[in-house]
Design a protein around this motif. Structure first.
Motif, PDB file in Angstrom:
ATOM      1  N   LEU A  61      -9.301   3.215  -4.260  1.00  0.00           N
ATOM      2  CA  LEU A  61      -9.036   1.972  -3.540  1.00  0.00           C
ATOM      3  C   LEU A  61     -10.359   1.320  -3.162  1.00  0.00           C
ATOM      4  O   LEU A  61     -11.257   1.970  -2.630  1.00  0.00           O
ATOM      5  CB  LEU A  61      -8.210   2.243  -2.286  1.00  0.00           C
ATOM      6  CG  LEU A  61      -6.856   2.932  -2.491  1.00  0.00           C
ATOM      7  CD1 LEU A  61      -6.171   3.145  -1.152  1.00  0.00           C
ATOM      8  CD2 LEU A  61      -5.976   2.106  -3.418  1.00  0.00           C
ATOM      9  N   LEU A 117       0.823  -1.204   0.000  1.00  0.00           N
ATOM     10  CA  LEU A 117       0.000   0.000   0.000  1.00  0.00           C
ATOM     11  C   LEU A 117       0.858   1.254   0.000  1.00  0.00           C
ATOM     12  O   LEU A 117       0.554   2.227  -0.685  1.00  0.00           O
ATOM     13  CB  LEU A 117      -0.929  -0.032   1.221  1.00  0.00           C
ATOM     14  CG  LEU A 117      -1.972   1.086   1.307  1.00  0.00           C
ATOM     15  CD1 LEU A 117      -2.893   1.054   0.105  1.00  0.00           C
ATOM     16  CD2 LEU A 117      -2.785   0.949   2.597  1.00  0.00           C
ATOM     17  N   MET A 146      -1.918  -4.277  -2.580  1.00  0.00           N
ATOM     18  CA  MET A 146      -2.827  -3.717  -3.579  1.00  0.00           C
ATOM     19  C   MET A 146      -2.769  -4.562  -4.849  1.00  0.00           C
ATOM     20  O   MET A 146      -1.685  -4.961  -5.288  1.00  0.00           O
ATOM     21  CB  MET A 146      -2.447  -2.268  -3.894  1.00  0.00           C
ATOM     22  CG  MET A 146      -2.677  -1.316  -2.738  1.00  0.00           C
ATOM     23  SD  MET A 146      -2.314   0.398  -3.185  1.00  0.00           S
ATOM     24  CE  MET A 146      -3.424   0.639  -4.550  1.00  0.00           C
ATOM     25  N   VAL A 189      -7.602  -3.609  -2.201  1.00  0.00           N
ATOM     26  CA  VAL A 189      -6.748  -3.609  -1.017  1.00  0.00           C
ATOM     27  C   VAL A 189      -7.069  -4.820  -0.171  1.00  0.00           C
ATOM     28  O   VAL A 189      -8.231  -5.079   0.164  1.00  0.00           O
ATOM     29  CB  VAL A 189      -6.940  -2.326  -0.192  1.00  0.00           C
ATOM     30  CG1 VAL A 189      -6.044  -2.348   1.048  1.00  0.00           C
ATOM     31  CG2 VAL A 189      -6.657  -1.103  -1.038  1.00  0.00           C
ATOM     32  N   TYR A 224      -7.622   0.017  -7.633  1.00  0.00           N
ATOM     33  CA  TYR A 224      -6.928  -1.111  -7.037  1.00  0.00           C
ATOM     34  C   TYR A 224      -7.764  -1.713  -5.918  1.00  0.00           C
ATOM     35  O   TYR A 224      -8.606  -1.034  -5.304  1.00  0.00           O
ATOM     36  CB  TYR A 224      -5.569  -0.685  -6.482  1.00  0.00           C
ATOM     37  CG  TYR A 224      -4.592  -0.264  -7.551  1.00  0.00           C
ATOM     38  CD1 TYR A 224      -3.711  -1.184  -8.107  1.00  0.00           C
ATOM     39  CD2 TYR A 224      -4.546   1.059  -7.991  1.00  0.00           C
ATOM     40  CE1 TYR A 224      -2.801  -0.795  -9.093  1.00  0.00           C
ATOM     41  CE2 TYR A 224      -3.645   1.451  -8.976  1.00  0.00           C
ATOM     42  CZ  TYR A 224      -2.780   0.517  -9.511  1.00  0.00           C
ATOM     43  OH  TYR A 224      -1.880   0.907 -10.490  1.00  0.00           O
TER      44      TYR A 224
END
Length: 373
Positions: free
Chosen positions: A19, A6, A181, A176, A174
């Motif tokens: 995210l 991250l 990621m 998480v 992305y």
């Protein structure tokens, strides 16, 4: 799939990065989804596998109707094996975690299976209608060619949709998970919305609406015909009524199970929904609608066992669900009953071929049928 920490992603990307959580739902809801979908998978694989095995092993069940039922079981088996796992994973994880091939095949097999199922139900209704009203019996060879045509037609209807299925990676978005990621990929039909609307309506009519009307009309005529014949031949009419009840229940549950998913697909295509509404449908309503549709694939074998004695006995013989008491009783009959002097063979498989059932009252019907099989 490429991944980065991250902190690395924050340092390397701009502020417009989006995210998303890797898992969509809470732990409790995820467990509930997994349990529900795995139950459907178990029922579908075991139940429909048993249907095929029972019909193939029992020559007395090699009828045209049962041939169509086997075809229905095969399509339901494909739904369970291919579509249930991929749909479950897609419902739990943001984006599409599989490959392009899986994206295409999942859409193709699910669409073909659904189309083949409804076309098979229609063929069964036509077969029962012609038998009851016109006393015309469909030949097994004709039924086999009908099944081949059903799958070719199902492929032709679903192929345009499967051909447009595309997996792409979204920029600056992305997932998480555990301080890692992952790039976000999605699987979707890559064509204009106007074309998609037309296509959805086109397949809705032959795959759902028209068969629904046709099946309802034919079973209505069959019910009226059998009610008139009930006074003339009660035994035969009652047997036919039991079969018709089973087939009507299968068709009815198929219609009810797939209706919510069709409503959602038409709603998303013909209504301009905002992002929040779309996320709600895809996260909560679509997984439930898919589960209900897939559940139909696992419930059909239960209906066969509940309504049809031949299937029920076949299931019991295949999986050995006879009680200990009945087993001991049958063993006692087999060991201590006297065999008639006019038997044709000492081999168990030959018993019953040259002996009338009345000649061996000591042997139960179930034992004799087990020997014949």
């Amino acid at each position: 799939m490429n991944k980065m920490t991250l902190n690395q992603a924050v340092n390397l990307t701009s502020d417009n990065i989006t995210l998303l959580p890797y898992y969509i739902h809470s732990a409790g809801l995820t467990v509930m989804y997994i349990f529900s979908y795995m139950l459907v998978l178990l029922l579908s694989v075991v139940g429909n596998g048993l249907v095929c095995l029972v019909v193939f092993r029992n020559r007395k069940m090699h009828s045209v109707t049962n041939l169509f039922i086997v075809n229905l079981a095969i399509s339901d088996l494909l739904v369970g094996v291919i579509c249930v796992p991929t749909t479950l994973t897609d419902s739990l994880i943001s984006g599409w975690p599989f490959s392009q091939i899986t994206c295409t095949l999942s859409n193709l097999i699910q669409g073909m299976s659904v189309s083949a199922s409804v076309f098979t139900l229609t063929a069964i209704a036509v077969d029962r209608f012609t038998k009851t009203v016109y006393h015309h019996h469909l030949r097994p060879v004709t039924a086999l060619f009908t099944i081949i045509f059903i799958w070719l037609l199902a492929f032709a209807i679903i192929f345009p949709s499967a051909a447009t299925m595309t997996v792409i990676r979204l920029d600056n978005m992305y997932l998480v998970h555990d301080n890692q990621m992952y790039p976000l990929c999605i699987c979707f039909e890559d064509w204009a919305k106007a074309v998609r609307r037309v296509y959805t309506l086109v397949i809705f009519i032959p795959v759902y609406l028209a068969p629904l009307v046709l099946i309802s009309l034919m079973y209505g005529c069959i019910a009226g015909k059998l009610s008139n014949n009930l006074r003339e031949n009660r035994v035969q009419s009652r047997k036919k009524i039991k079969v018709i009840r089973m087939l009507i229940m299968v068709a009815f549950l198929f219609i009810v199970s797939w209706l919510p998913l069709w409503i959602l697909m038409l709603l998303t295509d013909y209504q301009d929904l905002d992002r929040q509404q779309t996320d709600f449908l895809s996260s909560y309503l679509f997984p439930v609608a898919h589960w209900l549709a897939f559940f139909n694939s696992g419930i059909n074998p239960i209906i066969y066992g509940f309504f049809n004695e031949n299937f029920r006995r076949g299931f019991q013989a295949t999986v050995g669900f006879s009680s200990c008491r009945s087993f001991l009783t049958e063993m006692r009959h087999m060991l201590f009953s006297l065999v008639p002097p006019n038997r044709v063979s000492d081999k168990p498989e030959d018993i019953g071929q040259g002996i009338l059932l009345e000649d061996i009252p000591q042997v139960s019907h179930r034992v004799l049928e087990a020997w014949i099989e």
